[in-house]
Write an enzyme that holds these catalytic residues in place. Sequence first.
Site: not given
Length: 684
Positions: A425, A489
Site C-alpha cells: 500500500d 477501495d
Amino acid sequence: MLNFSGGTPQVLHWGEELGDSADQLALASIEPTAHAELDAHQFHGIWRENARGNTARPALLGHRSGKDFSQKFDLIKVEQTKTSITAISQDRAAGLEVSIVFEFVGSGVLEIKQTVTNNGSEDFEVQALEVILPLPDKAAESLDFTGRWVKERQPQRRKIQSGLWVREVREGRSSHDYTIVQLAMTEGANYQTGDVWALGLGFSGNSRHTIEQAQSGRKFISAGELLLPGEVILGSGQTHLAPSVYAIYSNSGIDGVSDRSFSWLRARSQHPTSPRPLTLNVWEAVYFNHNLEKLEQLADVAKEIGVERFVLDDGWFGSRRSDNAGLGDWEVSKDVWPQGLSPLIKKVKDSGMQFGLWFEGEMVNSDSDLYRSHPDWILRSGDRVPLEGRRQLVLDLTNPEAYKFILESVDKILSEYEIDYIKWDHNRFLLEPASQGKPAVHKQTLAIYSLFSELKKRHPGLEIESCASGGGRIDLGMAQIVDRFWTSDCNDALERQYIQRYTQVAIPPEMLGSHIGPTQSHTTGRVHSLSFRAITALFGHAGLEWDITQTTAEEKKLLTSFSDYYKNNRALLHSGRLVRAETDESSFVHGVISNDGKQAIFAYATLSATSGSRPNAIFIPGLDASKTYKVRAVFPAGEPTFIQRTQVAWMDGVKLTGAALASVGLRAPILNPENAMLIEIKES
Ligand code: GLA
C-alpha cells in the site's frame, strides 16, 4: 514515420502503416509560412527548440545557472534496427547531447525513451524532458480520466481547442486522479470506430500530460515526468534518462487501444501465467480486529466457497491496532498473534489456499518505534516535518539505511513464513518530498521499483499487488513490475462498473483486483444484490471482501456457484479481447471475446432507469460477422430483479450471426436499475 532531412528528428506521421517514402511524405508536409511569422520555413522537430522557430514549450527545459536555456540540437547520428530508431543530437555550444529512441515493443506499442547528457563543465539543471508528439489535423477530441479516493478514473471528453489542456500530478505517486493514458481522437470516435492516439507515462511519481492546439492550428500530445525545481541537476558528464513514454495508435476506436495495451502487458515476461486465484481479502470483514478464531472461521467458509487465496490485510504487526500507530514496525504483533502468523498460515494452506500479506513499506506512523529511533529517515524539506496524512509520514527510501531496513524487514517476514503474495500500500501523498534538502520524488520512485525487483528476486514466484488507498498507484511504470493493482477501495458494484470500465482502457482485467463486497457497501451505503456484485467482480481478478461468516446458506450457495463460474471461464476472461458496446447512459454492455472468435461472455448492466418504458436493444459488436452463435442468458450468482409483465424470448437460447448481434442486437429485458446479467455466446 520519421524525417531527418531538416537536421532534427521530425515525426511525419503517427498512424496506420503507409508504403510511402519519408522523403516524399516530408515534401508533402512542408508548411507555408504565414504573415507575421518567420521569413522561411523551418523544420519543427521533436525537440521543439526556440532556435528552430518554435514558440511553444520545448521538449527539454533547462539551464546552466541561467545560461544555455535555449538550445539548437543538430542531428549527429541515427541508428536503426528492425524495431527501433535511435537519434542522437548535440548542441555543442550549449554543451548538451540529447537522444531519443523509438522502439516498437510489440502489439503496436511504441516505447519512447529520451536522455540528456551534460557535456559542459558546469552543472545543468533539467527542468523537464517530455515526449511531445504531433497529432494529425483530424484529431478533434480528447479523452482523459480524473478521480479521487473511491471514485477513480472518471472520463472527461472535450473538443480540442486553442491552448493547453494539462493534467498534472504533484502527489509523488501516480494518484487517484491519474489519467494512466491520455487520448486524442477523431470527432465522434467511440469504442469500436474512429482514430485514437494514446500516450501514457511509464512512471509512478509526478507527471504531466498535455494536449495542445498551437496558434498555428497544429495539435500536439505530450507525456512526461513533472520534475520539481532542482530535482535533476546534471554534473559534468552526467546523463538523465527520462521515464519511458508509451504511444498507441488505433484505427478501431478506444477498444483498439485497450487491445494493444493488453496484448503488450500480457507479453511481459513476468505476466502471471497461472490462473488468477479467487481471492478473499479480509479487510472489510475484520478491519483491524485481528483474531485467530475469527480468521480461521473466515478461512473455513472461504474453503467451502472455493476461494484460492486468503489475504491478511493491515493490522498484524507492531502496535498497529488502528491506522494511528505502528507503521514501520514490521514484526508480527505478539499481542494479537502470540504464536506468530503460523497457525493462520497453516490453516490457510491446509485448506488448499495461498496466503497473502499486507505491507506499506514506504510509510511510517509518527507513533512507531521506527520513527522514534530514526526521525531523520523521512522525506522532508529542511527541519520542517511534513503535514501528516493518516497519521503517517513518508520514509526516505533514497537513504540507503532506510531502504536496507525496509528491504530486510520485509524479506525477513517473507523468509520466515510461506507467503505467496503481498499487497503493498501507499496511503498518503507526498508533501515537501526532499532528501537532504533536495527534491527526491524521481529517486524515491526508482527506489520502490528496485525494492520490488529485489523482493521478487529473493522470493521467486512472489506476486505483488500495488495499492494506494485503492487505485492511487496504477500506471504504466508500475505495470512493468507488479502482478495486480487494487483498483479502488470502493467495492460498490455501481461505482465499480465505471471505475473498472475506464481503468481497463489501458490495464487488462486480470491485473485489476475486483472483489464482491458486503451487501451494503462500506464506502457508499448502497445495497446491491449478490448477482450485481458478482457480475461486476467477474470482469477483473475476482475476489471477495466481506465477512462471509455472516452469509446465509443461500448466499454461500450462490458464491460457490460464482466461484465455479469464474474458474471455468477465467481463461477466456483473462486472455480475450475486451469489447465495450455503445449504449445510452442507462446501461453498460461489455464483454470478452476469445481470440479465436468462437466464444464470448458479455455483461448487461443497468445503471439507472431508462427514459423509455422499454430499454434499447443489447448490441454485441466484435464477433465474427459470418459465424453463427448460440446465445443465452446465464445466472451463476442468482437472477437480477426484473420489472416487466412478460419476459423477452431469447434468454434460453437463440441462434444469431455475429452480424445480427452487432446490428440488430438482442431485445433487453427490463431490469431494475443497478442490476446485471450475463450473456454467453458460443459458436454453434
Ligand atoms: C488502504 C487500502 C485498503 C486497506 C487499508 C489498510 O486504504 O486501500 O484496501 O488495505 O489501506 O489500512
